[in-house]
Design a protein around this motif. Sequence first.
Motif, PDB file in Angstrom:
ATOM      1  N   LEU A 109      -5.496  -7.535  -9.052  1.00  0.00           N
ATOM      2  CA  LEU A 109      -4.212  -6.867  -9.166  1.00  0.00           C
ATOM      3  C   LEU A 109      -3.183  -8.039  -9.105  1.00  0.00           C
ATOM      4  O   LEU A 109      -2.163  -7.754  -9.798  1.00  0.00           O
ATOM      5  CB  LEU A 109      -4.038  -5.987  -7.599  1.00  0.00           C
ATOM      6  N   LYS A 138      -9.889   1.162  -6.546  1.00  0.00           N
ATOM      7  CA  LYS A 138     -10.611   2.577  -5.854  1.00  0.00           C
ATOM      8  C   LYS A 138     -12.145   2.347  -5.720  1.00  0.00           C
ATOM      9  O   LYS A 138     -12.939   1.434  -6.130  1.00  0.00           O
ATOM     10  CB  LYS A 138     -10.359   3.426  -7.093  1.00  0.00           C
ATOM     11  N   VAL A 174      -5.067  -1.478  -1.640  1.00  0.00           N
ATOM     12  CA  VAL A 174      -3.833  -1.583  -2.263  1.00  0.00           C
ATOM     13  C   VAL A 174      -3.229  -3.058  -1.743  1.00  0.00           C
ATOM     14  O   VAL A 174      -3.653  -3.317  -0.546  1.00  0.00           O
ATOM     15  CB  VAL A 174      -2.714  -0.441  -2.069  1.00  0.00           C
ATOM     16  N   LYS A 186      -6.289   2.281 -13.862  1.00  0.00           N
ATOM     17  CA  LYS A 186      -6.030   2.921 -12.397  1.00  0.00           C
ATOM     18  C   LYS A 186      -6.962   2.722 -11.309  1.00  0.00           C
ATOM     19  O   LYS A 186      -7.034   3.102 -10.298  1.00  0.00           O
ATOM     20  CB  LYS A 186      -5.551   4.295 -12.600  1.00  0.00           C
ATOM     21  N   HIS A 228      -3.277  -2.193 -17.763  1.00  0.00           N
ATOM     22  CA  HIS A 228      -3.040  -0.901 -16.699  1.00  0.00           C
ATOM     23  C   HIS A 228      -4.587  -0.269 -16.516  1.00  0.00           C
ATOM     24  O   HIS A 228      -5.314   0.023 -17.492  1.00  0.00           O
ATOM     25  CB  HIS A 228      -2.190   0.264 -17.208  1.00  0.00           C
ATOM     26  N   ASN A 288       5.714  -2.087  -8.502  1.00  0.00           N
ATOM     27  CA  ASN A 288       6.146  -2.285  -7.061  1.00  0.00           C
ATOM     28  C   ASN A 288       6.267  -3.534  -6.548  1.00  0.00           C
ATOM     29  O   ASN A 288       7.012  -3.849  -5.652  1.00  0.00           O
ATOM     30  CB  ASN A 288       5.502  -1.318  -6.294  1.00  0.00           C
ATOM     31  N   HIS A 289       5.248  -4.313  -6.967  1.00  0.00           N
ATOM     32  CA  HIS A 289       5.098  -5.755  -6.374  1.00  0.00           C
ATOM     33  C   HIS A 289       5.841  -6.773  -7.469  1.00  0.00           C
ATOM     34  O   HIS A 289       5.659  -8.048  -7.231  1.00  0.00           O
ATOM     35  CB  HIS A 289       3.791  -6.243  -6.154  1.00  0.00           C
ATOM     36  N   THR A 302      -0.629  -5.370  -0.043  1.00  0.00           N
ATOM     37  CA  THR A 302       0.554  -5.275   0.972  1.00  0.00           C
ATOM     38  C   THR A 302       1.991  -6.067   0.504  1.00  0.00           C
ATOM     39  O   THR A 302       2.919  -5.972   0.831  1.00  0.00           O
ATOM     40  CB  THR A 302       0.040  -5.514   2.314  1.00  0.00           C
ATOM     41  N   HIS A 340      -9.836   3.068  -0.582  1.00  0.00           N
ATOM     42  CA  HIS A 340      -8.940   2.282  -1.746  1.00  0.00           C
ATOM     43  C   HIS A 340      -8.663   1.134  -1.162  1.00  0.00           C
ATOM     44  O   HIS A 340      -8.248   1.124   0.106  1.00  0.00           O
ATOM     45  CB  HIS A 340      -7.893   3.327  -2.377  1.00  0.00           C
ATOM     46  N   ASN A 391       1.956   1.291 -11.760  1.00  0.00           N
ATOM     47  CA  ASN A 391       3.166   1.396 -10.850  1.00  0.00           C
ATOM     48  C   ASN A 391       2.885   0.564  -9.675  1.00  0.00           C
ATOM     49  O   ASN A 391       3.758   0.026  -9.058  1.00  0.00           O
ATOM     50  CB  ASN A 391       3.035   3.014 -10.483  1.00  0.00           C
ATOM     51  N   ASP A 392       1.794   0.571  -9.120  1.00  0.00           N
ATOM     52  CA  ASP A 392       1.292  -0.356  -7.906  1.00  0.00           C
ATOM     53  C   ASP A 392       1.957  -1.752  -8.373  1.00  0.00           C
ATOM     54  O   ASP A 392       2.453  -2.747  -7.607  1.00  0.00           O
ATOM     55  CB  ASP A 392      -0.160  -0.526  -7.526  1.00  0.00           C
TER      56      ASP A 392
END
Length: 587
Positions: free
Chosen positions: A295, A321, A430, A317, A315, A307-308, A432, A428, A303-304
């Motif tokens: 990541l 997961k 993600v 998804k 990409h 956001n960072h 922070t 999942h 999108n994640d």
Amino acid sequence: MASSSRAVLFFELLACLLCLLELSQGKEPFFTLKNLPPLQKASSYPAGCATTYDYIIVGGGTAGCPLAATLSLRYKVLLLERGGSPYGNRNVSYMENFHIGLMNMAPDSSSQAFISTDGVINARARVLGGGTCINAGFYSRASSSFIQEVGWDEDLVNKSFPWVEEKIVQWPKIAPWQAALRDGLLQAGVAPFNGYTYDHVSGTKVGGTIFDETGYRHTAADLLAAGDPNNLRVLLHASVHKIVFDSRQGRLKARAIGVQFTDENGRHHQAFLNSNKDSEIIVSAGAIGTPQLLLLSGIGPKNDLKNHNIPVVLHNKYVGKGMADNPMNSIFIPTRSPPRQSLIETVGITEEGVFIEASSGFGQSSESVHCHHGIMSAEIGQLSTIPPKQRTLEAAQKYAHNKLNLPKEVFHGGFILEKIDGPLSTGHLVLTDTDVQNNPAVTFNYFRHPQDLNRCVYGIKTIERILKTNRFSELSADGAGLSMERVLNMSVKANVNLIPKHTNDTESLEQFCKDTVITIWHYHGGCHVGKVVDQHYRVLGVSGLRVVDGSIFSRSPGTNPQATVLMMGRYMGVKILRERLGRAAGV
Ligand code: FAD
């Protein structure tokens, strides 16, 4: 206060209290291994270093070490590990320090604590040798059905397991609590007795261990001695925060060409692959570290990443997961005299997909923090509780204080625990933030799948049968046996997580399972085959990048995973060598 800041605060408070205590014990000497490559600090890596590599491996853990050793037999390998050396670290090397290593919250500790969003306290390795340096040492191979399911070459698997075993695995001198479990399992019908075996066979058995007869731990780092020291460069305290890609136009796929890492002083470095088309970056940073690094490097849900503010390389998804952690539930059994320390040596393998194991014991040394119970120790966060709504500063202080001062008599006994196969419940991971030193947020959704809950109930009922055997009646304080209600009651109080308790915990085994769930640290997933990697564990959609560690599993192998993860490191090393030599020979 946000729950993540509360968690940080909680660990800081605990760390302060622990500073007052002796954080290690044990005696010299440490083993010195011939043929180990030099273990250098990352700061020794020269700026603008012109050396390039055939393989750069990120993470010197359970899979990373055997993989690096094997590839170095023919190719130039750089192994980058964020933690320090296990050699000379008493908390790693001595079994009696198992709990002390895990509760050490210092930034240079070999263990990094995290709390999943489920409210279960957990830990990840941060040391050369990875999980094998902080785990309970139990060694048991995956079942043959697992090997077939993942599509591994059985002949190579059968050569790779012994390669590991002859170097670091032994038979335990079985401890009294483990012998009691063995007898109790057999009397309760978890039969036949399969003796001492690494194999995954139904019934009761004694497995291997990476602790020798003196309690000294052998680890994946020892396997580096099987490599070619002239071809293998190992850097410690090297935290990789980004994989570098060549995404020039005209390329069908972005190609991984190097990595960026920081050293122990926070200085930035880069290392690159040579121009050979077969050269690769291999990520072996574990089930938390590997999806986190993908990541951070721009491979994941767009999108994640946006956001960072992480530039998207690909990409996908599915990165992060399908995270799973096998729930563990334990029953505390008070005994007449305190059992000697033991981690895990015996296991009952039931046809229903429930594994029964045990742990016991206080530290034997007067220097030791008292009241530890092997893998159930209060000090590592497995005992007591704070309901989420009461997680105030004062409650955290009281909790940390009580955890260290649990009187011996409260837990004068041992634990029988159950782990379920699979599990089928998944969650999942993600980010922070974009700091690789920080834990990502992980959710496991324990017992979301009804079959997991049914298995847990079956496991508790099996433990009840064990308790009723003559072997366990004899162990109880008055020699007359213990009622299930009493031990369930004690166990509800004994188990620590941050999940609220219910009044019917001892009446409903389903509720007991959900409310007292803790971890056995067998978390896996996040980079599943067919979704993030192909069947050779090459990352889909890019080139020059592979993943080799527990993040590719969709269920945990065997009763306990380390044997299979160690084997997989060796297996993948040999497989990559064979394929590359085959290509060079034009076959
Ligand atoms: P790891 O061994 O964790 O390796 C990952 C490595 O990557 C680590 O060394 C880490 O520091 C490094 N790393 C991560 N991110 C980066 C980065 N960005 N840059 C550089 N380096 C990085 N299994 C058993 O079979 N038996 C047991 O008794 C047992 N008990 C356990 C007890 C505990 C407390 C724990 C934590 C685990 C236990 N396990 C046990 C599970 C087993 O140890 C793990 O499943 C296994 O070690 C995972 O191996 P891995 O290679 O996937 O990851």
